[in-house]
Design an enzyme around this catalytic site. Structure first.
Site, short mmCIF file in Angstrom:
data_model
loop_
_atom_site.label_atom_id
_atom_site.label_comp_id
_atom_site.label_asym_id
_atom_site.label_seq_id
_atom_site.Cartn_x
_atom_site.Cartn_y
_atom_site.Cartn_z
CD GLU A 20 135.03 9.37 76.68
OE1 GLU A 20 135.34 8.37 76.00
OE2 GLU A 20 134.83 10.49 76.19
NE ARG A 80 134.01 13.72 71.53
CZ ARG A 80 134.13 12.42 71.76
NH1 ARG A 80 134.60 11.99 72.91
NH2 ARG A 80 133.77 11.54 70.84
CB THR A 99 134.28 12.58 84.61
OG1 THR A 99 134.75 13.36 83.50
CG2 THR A 99 135.34 11.59 85.04
CG ASP A 129 133.24 1.24 75.23
OD1 ASP A 129 132.88 0.65 74.19
OD2 ASP A 129 133.96 2.24 75.22
CG HIS A 177 138.05 10.60 71.24
ND1 HIS A 177 138.16 9.40 70.58
CD2 HIS A 177 137.55 10.31 72.47
CE1 HIS A 177 137.73 8.42 71.36
NE2 HIS A 177 137.37 8.95 72.51
#
Length: 483
Positions: free
Chosen positions: A9, A240, A105, A97, A242
């Site tokens: 991202e 996840r 993606t 954002d 991050h």
């Protein structure tokens, strides 16, 4: 090697003619909304909760940067309107954002595929730039970087989906050292410093803005290891990772490498293998490596190692344990070659690593003009390296001059994903059955009241592309085998 799904991202920097920082959020909204091409506008926020922590708790609130808060102003727009989400035909997500247009993606298993999709995001943002200029009547420049050189940082985040069964302590121990060490081969490079020890040039653009070892924050008190627990999949099966500490890369090989090295660390964590003991202070270590690639990093047991030492240990142990697939193994070998070139063939190294290419370019300009590192023109050169317009970008100028190796074709990733991940299913849902969708997100698509889960471990074969109706599409999705 267990397949590790990954996405990137990227928040882009905007410079709008005649506009200032106080208008940044409004400009980003207008920029995102200027895209009127194909896609689905109906993001499902149901599964998003950025306050949940991998360590098993939920914070009451997230911190806000007081400098950013100074530019906040009342608005009648809803949060959904402010974000202006659009799911693209290739399965990617495009939205606003915190005052930056962001391109997320499609999910990929392959480091090369996610790197190509990341680069395709630049081409997409350039198309949107043209639409914005035509609509708004103002010129816009778009930058793929992580700092405005005035104290603000915006992120390039990576997301890795891993089995929930991996203990947090194992994730942290395995991944934190590689997030520091990979800067040697993946940093985007930066003139000067904005916090911490003074520097003429750094390997990392994000290092100045990371101050804690681990926490859930992303906007203030940022950590090297982010603990946000928002899996975008079944939380009983998946977690996840991050990652917010990486740089925005222009060279596709750099993006491949930074993803691969994290995938290697995760493969080792799954195997219960740890090449090094925990770092004493990851934030301090990243700052050290950013300023000095040969800095000695301190570990909990009092020992010290360089970033190169850490990379060698990770790759060596992964090879000994025989846990890498062929693609990851090849990129790991490339990493070893680059470590050799860094000291033995600096020209070759600079053709493949963003920070080295940028530093070489800036040093040549600095010496030819007789400038000091404090001269603001060097920061202007730095910024133009990240300009995504090929007509203006110094990155593209270096490619044309043969000073950067870049030959990969990424344009076709604008249209559809090339791997049979859940992104392919989302892509087909958007492109072919979008008029029947009520909402979509990373983990599901919803037709009317029927939510269809997109399992992250499934390979979606050609029969979903043969579907001629929503019903046959759903049936095809639910009949696939796992990886």
């Amino acid at each position: 090697m267990h397949p590790i799904l990954v996405g990137i991202e990227t928040e882009y920097g905007l410079l709008i003619e005649g506009r200032g920082a106080s208008e940044q959020v409004d400009d980003a909204i207008e920029y995102v909304r200027s895209y009127e091409g194909p896609g689905f506008r109906g993001w499902n926020y149901r599964y998003e909760n950025p306050r949940k922590d991998l360590r098993g708790f939920e914070v009451d609130r997230l911190e806000a940067d007081p400098e950013d808060a100074a530019f906040d102003k009342p608005t009648s727009l809803t949060d959904r309107d402010v974000r202006s989400d659009c799911v693209l035909p290739n399965g990617a997500r495009f939205y606003n954002d915190h005052g930056h247009p962001e391109y997320s993606t499609p999910e990929c298993w392959s480091p090369l595929e996610v790197a190509l999709h990341d680069r395709a995001g630049e081409a997409f943002l350039l198309q949107v730039r043209d639409a914005y200029e035509a609509k708004a009547g103002r010129r816009a420049a778009v930058y793929k970087n992580n700092t405005d050189f005035h104290g603000a940082s915006y992120g390039t985040h990576e997301s890795y989906l891993v089995p929930r069964s991996i203990a947090y302590a194992h994730l942290y121990r395995a991944v934190a050292p590689i997030l520091v060490a990979r800067t040697l081969l993946c940093g985007a490079g930066k003139v000067g410093s904005e916090s911490g020890d003074r520097a003429d040039f750094q390997l990392s653009q994000r290092a100045d803005f990371l101050v804690e070892p681990a926490n859930v924050e992303t906007l203030y008190r940022r950590p090297v290891f982010n603990t946000r627990d928002e899996p975008h999949a079944d939380p009983n099966q998946w977690a996840r990772l991050h990652v917010i500490s990486g740089d925005a890369n222009r060279i596709i090989g750099c993006t491949q490498r930074k993803v691969t090295l994290v995938q290697i660390s995760l493969a080792l964590a799954m195997a219960g293998c740890f090449p090094v003991v925990p770092l004493k202070n990851p934030a301090r270590a990243l700052s050290q490596v950013s300023r000095d690639p040969d800095a000695k990093i301190e570990f909990d047991d009092g020992s010290t190692k360089t970033a190169e030492d850490i990379l060698f240990r990770y790759i060596d142990l992964a090879e000994k344990e025989n846990i890498l697939n062929e693609e990851v193994k090849a990129i790991a070998t490339d990493c070893l070659s680059l470590l050799h070139e860094r000291t033995n063939d600096t020209e070759a190294f600079a053709r493949e690593v963003d920070w080295a290419a940028k530093k070489q370019m800036i040093e040549q300009f600095k010496e030819s003009e007789g400038l000091s590192w404090a001269d603001q023109r060097l920061r202007a050169f730095d910024l133009e390296y990240s300009n995504i317009d090929p007509e203006e970008s110094l990155f593209d100028a270096l490619i044309e001059a043969g000073m950067i190796d870049e030959q990969q074709d990424f344009q076709n990733r604008l249209h559809e994903p090339k791997e049979p991940t859940r992104a392919l299913a989302r892509s087909i849902a958007i492109a072919r059955f979008g008029e029947h969708l009520s909402n979509a997100c990373w983990r599901s698509v919803t037709f009317g009241d029927r939510e269809v889960q997109l399992e992250p471990s499934r390979r979606y074969s050609s029969d979903i592309q043969d579907a001629t109706s929503v019903e046959s599409f759903i049936e095809a999705i639910e009949s696939h085998d796992k990886c």
